[in-house]
Design an enzyme around this catalytic site. Structure first.
Site, mmCIF file in Angstrom:
data_model
loop_
_atom_site.group_PDB
_atom_site.id
_atom_site.type_symbol
_atom_site.label_atom_id
_atom_site.label_comp_id
_atom_site.label_asym_id
_atom_site.label_seq_id
_atom_site.Cartn_x
_atom_site.Cartn_y
_atom_site.Cartn_z
ATOM 1 C CG HIS A 1 -3.161 -0.590 -2.910
ATOM 2 N ND1 HIS A 1 -3.608 0.583 -2.538
ATOM 3 C CD2 HIS A 1 -2.994 -1.462 -1.914
ATOM 4 C CE1 HIS A 1 -4.033 0.416 -1.184
ATOM 5 N NE2 HIS A 1 -3.522 -0.641 -0.732
ATOM 6 C CB SER B 1 -0.962 0.169 1.420
ATOM 7 O OG SER B 1 -0.032 -0.056 2.389
ATOM 8 C CG ASN C 1 -3.828 3.892 1.777
ATOM 9 O OD1 ASN C 1 -4.865 4.124 2.307
ATOM 10 N ND2 ASN C 1 -3.164 2.906 1.322
ATOM 11 C CD GLU D 1 -4.624 3.384 -4.768
ATOM 12 O OE1 GLU D 1 -4.037 2.687 -3.883
ATOM 13 O OE2 GLU D 1 -5.259 4.540 -4.578
#
Ligand code: T1G
Length: 694
Positions: free
Chosen positions: A430, A409, A480, A442
């Protein structure tokens, strides 16, 4: 005739055939063609009935979304419907594919309906911030009853031919042969029985049941919190009890237009287009060559690895699941079995489907068993050295050309690519926890990733039912990275005097499913502490000082999983205020000599969300994402940013980037350059008077 509707006759049966790819939307030429076909039916005594059908993959799947918001040169669908209602001869709809929105309304304005097996029906308008504007709220209850009609127009879900037949939305289901032939035979049988036109407009509304409307309003308030269209659809349906049909349809159209011009529909139509735009890889043609992927490896069978195995097997892909040792593998298979068994117990999956998925999974503790795969997804612990060793091994044991993807991540994919010895085959994939449920994926293009690898993982993402979004390499990719700025502002606001529960309430009322502190408790404060630790080297003094998460972890308060975090949780995980949190904040303020102040809702919302918008602008400036579309799609589908705002970048555009910039400048003056330096692109666009979407 129009260029999208052709007219044919077969004896006394006329046919209007719509051919308006890709979904036969009721564009102006379709409306014109249908009107002409009905005129011909009426004027030719040799013609006794009209069949309306479509070429291509589906009957009309709705009004033409691309026309919305633009001036209409003709009276639109209502004229066609009115002509049908006044036709002196029967009109039959022969439907297939997904009969949605305006398409369903056209079908319901026809006098009879025959459907190919497998046809789906629905009013997905609410997912576009709209409601049926072509008579749907008036005809559906008249044909299918109130309960079915309310469910269809407020939930936007599809029903199949069985339910459609049962609820009288259709009159017959074809055998699966040539639908055109069967539809003509159906028309002839109607004529042989002396069946004439049967307009749904002449049917009475079903018995009123205010309790059903009240129940629906409660359901909408819960399932589609903050959205206005479903409530407007109910308001329109009630008109059927107060006005004659024609007047009710006219007022329904007015309500539809109010929705169409509203911010929520503009945002949801933007999301509809954006989710399709992100599938187009800049610089690559849509039909770019992809690699064949028939068997996928997953190495690392923790929570994420298990979810990824489930997502792959659920899509029918054989999976080689590689774990550390027998115990680790057994625990993974046990967990996967338990999750799928609970779906079977709930009835959302058949035992047969579960058995099929389980049979697709083979396990091993030896990475060499990955040699027969064309893609390996790495999901081992988030430690760079461990991942580097895994990628070195994968580079050895897999065939050249096998794609090696990391589920990390935030660790650097370029570093892993170098470690593999085959950088051109390395990328990121991801997934979001739980990986077998969350739609967002992702996909990360590293510096040396081969374009063929990019095209392959984007296609694979769609194949396994995900919503793939392309990102470049950076700390946290899209979601994130932007979320870390919201977390920072959340901790700072607590240090300055805002209560965690008040901050959560602001985002809840904005439309998020939960606020940052409830989310932290859900994900586990130890997870957040680990992410902060990984970034400690680049953190500022103030970021390190705002160490509430570390303080709670040190006391064993990890959030929901221990019953105590920012909030207290009972055995049903219901949250309540946690006195320990208040004590921690007070002691923290005293320890650091902090002055606490009242902080208003606007400042809370702007600091949490503008920090994310500013970071999104940096993602664009740095070329991490090619377009703002990727950001809106990722944040809506990865973080629950309310879709009816259009996502952060669309939402900021609606506010005006000059206004957003002014607030960021104000925060910069108060909070310092380290956190509130405006992204150059944001400054540029504000100066130019444009938005992220021009
Ligand atoms: N209008 C215009 N274009 C549309 C469209 C529509 N209604 N639906 C799809 N497209 C385009 C889409 O943009 C894409 O084009 C291509 O078709 C394939 O779509 C008056 C007010 C039908 C289930 O909400 O749910 O009627 O982007 O990739 O996965 O009361 O499309 O590639 O150039 O989604 O096979 C109500 C929305 C409208 C249906 C097919 N109808 N569409 O899914 O293909 S409002 C809807 C869908 C209305 C009336 C009210 C899906 C699909 P491009 P796709 P798919």
């Amino acid at each position: 005739m129009s260029d999208t509707v052709s007219f044919h006759t077969h004896g006394a049966i006329a046919e209007a055939v719509i051919d308006n790819p890709p979904v036969n939307a009721t564009s102006a030429s379709v409306r014109q063609g249908l009107a002409e076909a009905i005129r011909k039916l009426e004027s030719d005594p040799a013609l006794h009935a009209l069949v309306i059908r479509c070429e291509g993959k589906t009957f009309i799947a709705g009004a033409d979304i691309k026309e919305f918001g633009k001036p209409m040169a003709d009276p639109g669908l209502p004229l066609v419907m009115e002509m049908m209602d006044h036709s002196t001869k029967p009109i039959i709809a022969a439907v297939h594919g997904t009969v949605l929105g305006g398409g369903l309304e056209v079908a319901l304005a026809c006098h009879y309906r025959i459907a190919a097996p497998g046809t789906k029906f629905g009013f997905p308008e609410v997912k576009l911030g709209l409601m049926p504007g072509g008579g749907g709220t008036q005809r559906t209850p008249r044909l299918a009853g109130l309960a079915t009609a309310i469910k269809l127009v407020t939930e936007g879900n599809q029903i199949g031919t069985d339910d459609a037949l049962k609820s009288n939305l259709i009159d017959a289901v074809a055998t699966g042969g040539d639908l055109a032939t069967e539809a003509r035979a159906f028309a002839e049988s109607l004529m042989a029985e002396g069946k004439g036109p049967r307009s749904s407009s002449t049917l009475p509304m079903p018995a009123d049941d205010p309790a059903l409307f009240d129940e629906a309003r409660k359901t909408v308030a819960k399932k589609m919190r903050g959205q206005t269209a479903p409530l407007r659809a109910l308001e329109a349906m009630r008109l059927g009890y107060e006005l004659p049909f024609d007047e009710a349809v006219r007022q329904e159209l007015a309500i539809f237009r109010e929705c169409m011009h509203g911010a929520q529909s503009k945002a949801l139509r933007h999301m509809f287009a954006a989710e399709r735009e992100v599938a187009r890889i800049p610089g690559l043609p849509a039909d770019f060559q992809t690699r064949s992927v028939e068997r996928v490896g997953v190495i690392g069978l923790g929570v994420m690895g298990r979810g990824i195995v489930m997502a792959l097997a659920s899509a029918g892909l054989p999976v080689v699941a590689v774990g550390l040792d027998e115990d680790n593998i057994a625990a993974a298979i046990k967990a996967i079995t338990k999750m799928w068994s609970s779906s079977v117990a709930k009835g959302s999956m058949s035992q047969e489907a579960m058995d099929k998925r389980m049979a697709l999974i083979t396990t091993s503790d030896d990475p060499r068993d990955l040699s027969a795969t064309q893609l390996v997804i790495e999901a081992v612990t988030e430690d760079l050295d461990i991942k580097k060793a895994v990628f070195a091994k994968l580079g050895e044991v897999t065939q050249p050309g096998t794609i090696l993807a990391s589920n990390t991540s935030f660790l650097n994919i370029d570093t892993l690519a170098e470690a593999s010895g085959r950088a051109e085959d390395v990328c990121g994939m991801h997934f979001f926890n739980p990986a077998h449920v969350m739609r967002l994926l992702e996909n990360v293009r590293a510096a040396k990733t081969d374009p063929e690898v990019v095209a392959t993982i984007m296609a694979l993402g769609k194949r396994i039912g995900k919503l793939p979004v392309l990102s470049g390499v950076c700390d946290g990719f899209i979601v994130n990275r932007m979320l870390s700025k919201r977390s920072r502002e959340g901790f700072f606001l607590v240090e300055e005097g805002a209560k965690p529960a008040d901050i959560d309430k602001v985002l809840l009322s904005y439309g998020f499913p939960m606020g940052p502190f409830a989310l932290g408790d859900l994900a586990g404060l130890d997870v957040q502490a680990a992410a902060r630790k990984a970034r400690a080297a680049t953190a500022t003094e103030r970021e390190l000082r705002a160490n509430f998460v570390e303080q709670m972890v040190a006391e064993g308060r990890l959030g929901q999983k221990t019953g105590s975090g920012w909030y207290l949780y009972d055995e049903n995980r219901k949250a309540s205020p946690n006195p320990q949190t208040d004590a921690m904040i007070a002691a923290h303020a005293e320890r650091h000599g902090l002055c606490l102040r009242e902080i208003g809702e606007d400042e809370i919302r702007e600091r949490l969300l503008y920090a994310m918008v500013n970071e999104g602008a940096k993602l664009l400036s740095e070329g991490i994402v090619p377009r703002p579309h990727e950001i809106d799609v990722a944040l809506v589908n990865g973080l629950g940013w309310p879709s009816y705002t259009g996502g952060p970048m669309h939402w900021a555009d609606q506010i005006g980037l000059d206004k957003v910039l002014a607030r960021i400048e104000a925060f910069r003056a108060e909070q310092g350059d380290a956190y509130w330096t405006p992204a150059p692109l944001l400054e540029q666009y504000a100066r130019e008077g444009r938005g992220f979407y021009a």
